[in-house]
Design an enzyme around this catalytic site. Structure first.
Site, PDB file in Angstrom:
ATOM      1  N   ASP A 197       0.863  -1.169   0.000  1.00 50.98           N
ATOM      2  CA  ASP A 197       0.000   0.000   0.000  1.00 50.98           C
ATOM      3  C   ASP A 197       0.903   1.223   0.000  1.00 50.98           C
ATOM      4  O   ASP A 197       1.933   1.246   0.677  1.00 50.98           O
ATOM      5  CB  ASP A 197      -0.875  -0.013   1.262  1.00 50.98           C
ATOM      6  CG  ASP A 197      -2.280   0.453   0.995  1.00 50.98           C
ATOM      7  OD1 ASP A 197      -2.422   1.583   0.489  1.00 50.98           O
ATOM      8  OD2 ASP A 197      -3.227  -0.289   1.301  1.00 50.98           O
TER       9      ASP A 197
ATOM     10  N   ASP B 175      -3.080   4.741  -2.210  1.00 46.01           N
ATOM     11  CA  ASP B 175      -4.122   5.216  -1.300  1.00 46.01           C
ATOM     12  C   ASP B 175      -4.505   6.678  -1.540  1.00 46.01           C
ATOM     13  O   ASP B 175      -3.629   7.535  -1.681  1.00 46.01           O
ATOM     14  CB  ASP B 175      -3.561   5.081   0.131  1.00 46.01           C
ATOM     15  CG  ASP B 175      -4.572   5.394   1.201  1.00 46.01           C
ATOM     16  OD1 ASP B 175      -5.464   4.566   1.418  1.00 46.01           O
ATOM     17  OD2 ASP B 175      -4.463   6.472   1.822  1.00 46.01           O
TER      18      ASP B 175
ATOM     19  N   GLU C 176      -6.650   4.100  -5.750  1.00 45.74           N
ATOM     20  CA  GLU C 176      -7.932   4.313  -5.077  1.00 45.74           C
ATOM     21  C   GLU C 176      -8.418   5.666  -5.578  1.00 45.74           C
ATOM     22  O   GLU C 176      -7.926   6.703  -5.147  1.00 45.74           O
ATOM     23  CB  GLU C 176      -7.741   4.336  -3.558  1.00 45.74           C
ATOM     24  CG  GLU C 176      -9.075   4.383  -2.854  1.00 45.74           C
ATOM     25  CD  GLU C 176      -8.990   4.746  -1.379  1.00 45.74           C
ATOM     26  OE1 GLU C 176      -9.889   4.359  -0.633  1.00 45.74           O
ATOM     27  OE2 GLU C 176      -8.036   5.433  -0.964  1.00 45.74           O
TER      28      GLU C 176
ATOM     29  N   HIS D  94     -11.098  -3.386   2.821  1.00 49.87           N
ATOM     30  CA  HIS D  94     -11.041  -3.189   4.270  1.00 49.87           C
ATOM     31  C   HIS D  94     -11.830  -1.968   4.737  1.00 49.87           C
ATOM     32  O   HIS D  94     -11.816  -1.654   5.922  1.00 49.87           O
ATOM     33  CB  HIS D  94      -9.574  -3.031   4.679  1.00 49.87           C
ATOM     34  CG  HIS D  94      -8.977  -1.802   4.076  1.00 49.87           C
ATOM     35  ND1 HIS D  94      -8.736  -1.692   2.722  1.00 49.87           N
ATOM     36  CD2 HIS D  94      -8.626  -0.606   4.611  1.00 49.87           C
ATOM     37  CE1 HIS D  94      -8.267  -0.491   2.455  1.00 49.87           C
ATOM     38  NE2 HIS D  94      -8.190   0.190   3.583  1.00 49.87           N
ATOM     39  N   ASP D  95     -12.470  -1.242   3.807  1.00 52.65           N
ATOM     40  CA  ASP D  95     -13.232  -0.050   4.204  1.00 52.65           C
ATOM     41  C   ASP D  95     -14.740  -0.284   4.180  1.00 52.65           C
ATOM     42  O   ASP D  95     -15.511   0.647   4.410  1.00 52.65           O
ATOM     43  CB  ASP D  95     -12.910   1.127   3.266  1.00 52.65           C
ATOM     44  CG  ASP D  95     -11.495   1.655   3.459  1.00 52.65           C
ATOM     45  OD1 ASP D  95     -10.959   1.540   4.582  1.00 52.65           O
ATOM     46  OD2 ASP D  95     -10.926   2.170   2.485  1.00 52.65           O
TER      47      ASP D  95
END
Ligand code: GLC
Length: 558
Positions: A98, A197, A256, A331-332
């Protein structure tokens, strides 16, 4: 034409805190990941994205980095990481990390220096502003509240996310060079790329002016001035050229990137785009976009046509210019079987596998989120005290301040990001086989019957079905069509099914998914040659007349 490796890859996301704990501290770690690499290999995974492992005070569970070069002791050591890269490689699996470079942690040495000396070089790496009467503008942070935090006197710094996540000032060329150096350093250690990210936030409107309020708090969202803001393309092009380019095996980057304008998509994921692919948010936030978790819609309130059209729109937009990623979970979010299946059907084998078939055969690199491959469902949070996630706590505070009834707060709580951070369910045993200690989040009681161990040797399990889907993409009569072929919507006049074709140069496939829990008749738009995968043993096809069973999904060779 030779295609980059990541187009025909199947990806898997690991949230390291919740994957596998090897040392009994209740938190997953790198040695735990190494232990479970065989599971990923058996599933047929080519590339794994691991959420941040870097040194961090863990205010946002690692998305607040205090040292970009070091692995956090909670997860292990740099040596463990290098070993993981090697062990994965032995199994034909690549690792992507990430990349969190919109912000760092307030405990990063740059920020500490900047706090101590407003005139030092590092102070220019952040957005510090002086203001006599309160915050310098009215922007609302992604986690709620002002984006400004006072550090004494009139001095404030900007954080689009949490208070402990100061935004980095991309206008500063020295800062940018430091970030690129770090990217190359990790690529030189053998990782295959990055998930990038919050990257659409790196450019801020230069005036940092206030804008008309869009809520009772007098604040405004970030769209337009701190998200997808004009000028961002220059930064992204520079990062591509200076950091991502020049490696033998083309590096895989997945951005993202919510809200990228259609006219900009070609710059993001077109030929020589800034990234290999991106995560679109329209279908993944279809349940709460513009509503909030506290008013989220259940599947029964989301017409299948709305879901289909939002997925198809992204497919067609991306196809015009290049490549993309497809996913149902990360994961969100909360679990996809809760989001995309009607209440009561979260554990319906056919419903769960229909969802998998629907998205895994789309045109783009599919991502499976840990636990999705066994049909993991949401946990039932009984109180806010069971939750760790910073954004959920912020929401809870805002709901309380706004006087929301407890029932509605508890409803919203079930959409917490911690849903998908509940530990992975490996076995029916104690702590779901995740840890020997006390897990950092609750263990879902249903691990006794939803777990990897029990599904592993069961040909009729969700896990076995996921393996079939991965295999179809890699070694079947239509593997070329499913991995690289064009996308073409089909049977749009039927609002209860999601159907599409994948047209390759060597083969063609037709994918059909019955979103109804009842028999449904359709007339196929083409002749079929064979059944490649189906979630029922039999396929009731007579010429072109097909009677689909409840939640039946089929991949045909055509
Ligand atoms: C991304 C991450 C999320 C994190 C945020 C701030 O949205 O996916 O988990 O909280 O960025 O880094």
């Amino acid at each position: 034409m030779k295609q980059p490796w990541w187009k025909s890859a199947v990806a898997y996301q690991i949230y390291p805190r919740s994957f596998k704990d090897s040392n009994g501290d209740g938190i997953g770690d790198i040695r735990g990941i190494i232990e479970k690499l065989d599971h990923l290999q058996e599933l047929g995974i080519d590339v794994v994205w691991i959420s941040p492992l870097y040194k961090s005070p863990m205010d946002d569970c690692g998305y607040d980095i205090s040292d970009y070069y070091a692995i956090d002791p909670l997860f292990g050591t740099n040596e463990d990481m290098y070993e993981l890269i090697d062990e994965a490689k032995k199994r034909g699996i690549k690792i992507i990390m990430d990349l969190v470079i919109n912000h760092c942690s307030d405990e990063h040495e740059w920020f500490q220096k900047a706090l101590a000396d407003p005139n030092c070089e590092e102070a220019e790496y952040f957005y510090f502003r002086e203001s006599k009467d309160g915050p310098p503008n009215n922007w609302r942070s992604m986690f709620g509240g002002s984006v400004w935090e006072n550090v004494g006197g009139d001095r404030y710094y900007m954080h689009l996310f949490g208070k402990k996540q100061p935004d980095l000032n991309w206008e500063n060329p020295k800062l940018r060079e430091k970030l690129y150096e770090n990217i190359r350093w990790w690529l030189d250690r053998g990782i295959a790329g990055f998930r990038v990210d919050a990257i659409v936030h790196i450019k801020k409107e230069e005036s940092l002016a206030s804008h008309p309020a869009d809520g009772d708090d007098g604040m405004c969202g970030l769209q337009g001035w701190a998200r997808n803001t004009p000028g961002i393309n220059d930064f992204l092009a520079e990062m591509r050229d200076k950091a991502f380019t020049g490696y033998d095996a083309e590096c895989m980057t997945v951005a993202e990137a919510p809200g990228v304008a259609l006219e900009d998509l070609k710059y993001y994921v077109g030929d020589n785009g800034f990234f290999s692919m991106l995560f679109d948010f329209t279908y993944s936030e279809i349940n709460f976009w513009g509503l909030g978790w506290e008013n989220a819609r259940m599947k029964e309130d989301i017409p299948t046509t709305e879901l289909r059209d939002s997925i198809f729109k992204h497919m067609e937009d991306a196809q015009k210019v290049g490549w993309t990623a497809v996913y149902l979970e990360n994961h969100d979010y909360s679990r996809s079987v809760n989001k995309y299946l009607p209440t009561g059907d979260q554990r319906d084998y056919h419903g769960v596998t229909m969802l998998a078939t629907m998205y895994m055969n789309l045109r783009g690199t599919p991502f499976i989120y840990q636990g999705q491959e066994i049909g993991t469902t949401n946990y039932n949070f009984k109180s806010i005290d069971e939750v760790n996630d910073i954004s959920t706590h912020n929401h809870w505070g805002n709901w309380t301040a706004a006087g929301l009834p407890m029932e509605q707060k508890m409803y919203g709580l079930q959409y917490s990001r911690d849903q998908n951070r509940i530990p992975m369910q490996w076995t029916a045993g104690e702590n779901a086989g995740f840890t020997d200690g006390k897990a950092w989040l609750p263990i879902n009681e249903n691990h006794v019957d939803i777990n990897v161990e029990s599904q592993k040797n069961d040909d009729n399990s969700v896990l076995a079905y996921y393996k079939k889907l991965v295999k179809a993409r890699k070694e079947s009569v239509v593997s070329e069509a499913l991995s690289l072929g064009d996308f073409e919507p089909a049977l749009l006049e039927d609002g209860e099914i999601i159907a599409y074709k994948r047209i390759g140069e060597e083969s063609k496939a037709f994918v059909i998914n019955n979103y109804l829990k009842e028999d449904h008749k359709v007339t196929l738009p083409c002749d079929v040659k064979s059944v490649v995968v189906s979630n029922y043993d039999d396929v009731a096809l007579d010429g072109r007349e097909l009677t689909l069973k409840p939640y039946q999904a089929i991949v045909f060779e055509i």
